[in-house]
Design an enzyme around this catalytic site. Structure first.
Site, PDB file in Angstrom:
ATOM      1  N   LYS A   1       1.058  -9.445  -4.841  1.00  0.00           N
ATOM      2  CA  LYS A   1       1.669  -9.222  -3.525  1.00  0.00           C
ATOM      3  C   LYS A   1       2.939 -10.056  -3.423  1.00  0.00           C
ATOM      4  O   LYS A   1       2.946 -11.222  -3.838  1.00  0.00           O
ATOM      5  CB  LYS A   1       0.705  -9.590  -2.397  1.00  0.00           C
TER       6      LYS A   1
ATOM      7  N   GLU B   1       6.309 -10.890  -0.631  1.00  0.00           N
ATOM      8  CA  GLU B   1       6.770 -10.761   0.753  1.00  0.00           C
ATOM      9  C   GLU B   1       8.237 -10.335   0.793  1.00  0.00           C
ATOM     10  O   GLU B   1       9.030 -10.726  -0.069  1.00  0.00           O
ATOM     11  CB  GLU B   1       6.625 -12.107   1.481  1.00  0.00           C
TER      12      GLU B   1
ATOM     13  N   ASP C   1      -1.727 -16.792  -0.669  1.00  0.00           N
ATOM     14  CA  ASP C   1      -1.143 -18.145  -0.692  1.00  0.00           C
ATOM     15  C   ASP C   1      -1.522 -18.903   0.584  1.00  0.00           C
ATOM     16  O   ASP C   1      -1.225 -20.095   0.708  1.00  0.00           O
ATOM     17  CB  ASP C   1       0.372 -18.095  -0.907  1.00  0.00           C
ATOM     18  N   SER C   2      -2.217 -18.230   1.515  1.00  0.00           N
ATOM     19  CA  SER C   2      -2.789 -18.933   2.674  1.00  0.00           C
ATOM     20  C   SER C   2      -3.747 -20.025   2.203  1.00  0.00           C
ATOM     21  O   SER C   2      -4.099 -20.916   2.975  1.00  0.00           O
ATOM     22  CB  SER C   2      -3.518 -17.946   3.591  1.00  0.00           C
TER      23      SER C   2
ATOM     24  N   ASP D   1      -1.443 -13.316  -4.971  1.00  0.00           N
ATOM     25  CA  ASP D   1      -0.301 -13.484  -4.075  1.00  0.00           C
ATOM     26  C   ASP D   1       0.736 -14.363  -4.761  1.00  0.00           C
ATOM     27  O   ASP D   1       0.442 -15.507  -5.135  1.00  0.00           O
ATOM     28  CB  ASP D   1      -0.809 -14.177  -2.798  1.00  0.00           C
TER      29      ASP D   1
ATOM     30  N   GLU E   1       2.213  -7.429   8.793  1.00  0.00           N
ATOM     31  CA  GLU E   1       1.658  -8.592   9.515  1.00  0.00           C
ATOM     32  C   GLU E   1       2.476  -8.874  10.773  1.00  0.00           C
ATOM     33  O   GLU E   1       3.717  -8.879  10.743  1.00  0.00           O
ATOM     34  CB  GLU E   1       1.681  -9.832   8.600  1.00  0.00           C
TER      35      GLU E   1
HETATM   36  O1  KIV Z   1      -1.774 -15.260   2.105  1.00  0.00           O
HETATM   37  C1  KIV Z   1      -2.405 -14.518   2.855  1.00  0.00           C
HETATM   38  O2  KIV Z   1      -3.543 -14.789   3.243  1.00  0.00           O
HETATM   39  C2  KIV Z   1      -1.748 -13.289   3.310  1.00  0.00           C
HETATM   40  C3  KIV Z   1      -2.509 -12.431   4.258  1.00  0.00           C
HETATM   41  C4  KIV Z   1      -2.421 -13.017   5.612  1.00  0.00           C
HETATM   42  C5  KIV Z   1      -2.035 -11.025   4.241  1.00  0.00           C
HETATM   43  O3  KIV Z   1      -0.662 -13.024   2.931  1.00  0.00           O
END
Ligand code: KIV
Length: 311
Positions: free
Chosen positions: A131, A133, A62-63, A101, A198
């Protein structure tokens, strides 16, 4: 399903068979002490390059809200936007494990909502894991039950930016370290297949890595994790911001791209692009019929080249 149609089948351009990376394969890498390489990617072209370079796990992170869409943090990106990018990555990748994500808000309500959204990543976008969090063992258990492999994420969790009051290194006190360790164990016990750590001190990541049966993948967590992940745009200097301490820049794509684009603009402005060789031409009879003057011999060489496919 026939084994020959398994998406991991086939061979590379060098003829070497491609062995698809799966979630159990990551666990096996931990057992064998083989470091896991991971990177984020968000589109077809970069995902192809990342996959062909042999990276084991590609996270459609999600970055992308920040590095692709230009938001200040990751909170605004939606499930539909994440699915759109995950599909593009899926089309490009043959070997790496593709992890989608789950964005902020898509698993923060009921467990049933979290499972329903996670299933969309698998069903509609071809993700092989999702993924999430935070310490959400109940959700991890439900996802595992629903056959959705999970990469958990603890420490500095960017979706908690408002609660944390900024992006800060986590687990720096005894209490916080003990809590993080307990959360990590609970997620592994609930069925998580891997854990992203992280922004935590090296010593904490090392001790969690040694204790957990599942692989840890670190970002800003020191060299003792089972694997490492970075944001693609950090790796190649495409973020327009000074890098964090843990980032190593392996290339300067910003300088390379800027110079290529400036060169192109200059060529257009001085009419140096495109050249005659980069243009299509009429054949001699058509030129003659239209009364177009030209040096026939030179022109016919160019027309003959045009016999090749147009693009
Ligand atoms: O969204 C992302 O890029 C991440 C990584 C930094 C692990 O969660």
């Amino acid at each position: 399903m026939s084994l020959t149609s398994f998406p991991g089948g086939g061979s590379s351009s060098t003829g070497i068979p491609i062995t698809k990376v799966t979630m159990p394969a990551l666990a096996e890498m931990k057992r064998q002490g083989k470091p896991i390489s991971a990177l984020t990617a968000y589109d077809y072209a970069t995902s192809r390059l990342v996959d062909e370079a042999g990276i084991d796990m590609i996270l459609v992170g999600d970055s992308l809200a920040m590095v692709v869409m230009g938001h200040d943090n990751t909170l605004a990106v939606t499930v539909d936007e994440m699915l759109h990018h995950t599909r593009a990555v899926r089309r490009a990748v043959r070997r790496a494990l593709v992890v989608g994500d789950m964005p902020f808000g898509s698993y923060h309500g009921t467990v049933a909502q979290g499972v329903a959204n996670a299933v969309r990543f698998v069903k509609e976008a071809g993700a092989e894991a999702v993924k999430i969090e935070g310490p959400r063992a109940e959700l991890v258990e439900a996802l595992t039950e629903a056959e959705v492999p999970v990469v958990a994420h603890l420490g500095l969790t960017p979706q908690s930016v408002n609660r944390m009051g900024g992006y800060r290194v986590q687990a720096r006190t005894v209490d916080a370290v003990l809590r993080l360790k307990a959360d990590a164990h609970a997620l592994a016990d609930a069925g998580a297949g891997a854990l992203v750590l992280e922004g935590v001190p090296r010593e904490v990541a090392a001790s969690i890595t040694a204790e957990l049966p599942i692989p840890t993948v670190g970002i800003g967590a020191g060299p003792d994790c089972d694997g490492q992940i970075l944001v693609f745009h950090d790796l190649v200097n495409m973020t327009f911001a000074p890098p964090a301490k843990f980032v190593r820049r392996y290339a300067d794509a910003a300088t390379l791209f800027r110079s290529a684009v400036e060169h192109y603009r200059e060529d257009v402005e001085r009419r140096a692009f495109p050249s005659d060789q980069e243009s299509y031409h009429l054949s001699a009879p058509v030129r003659k019929a239209l009364g177009i003057e030209s040096d026939d011999e030179e022109m016919d060489t160019l027309v003959n080249k045009d016999a090749l496919p147009d693009f």
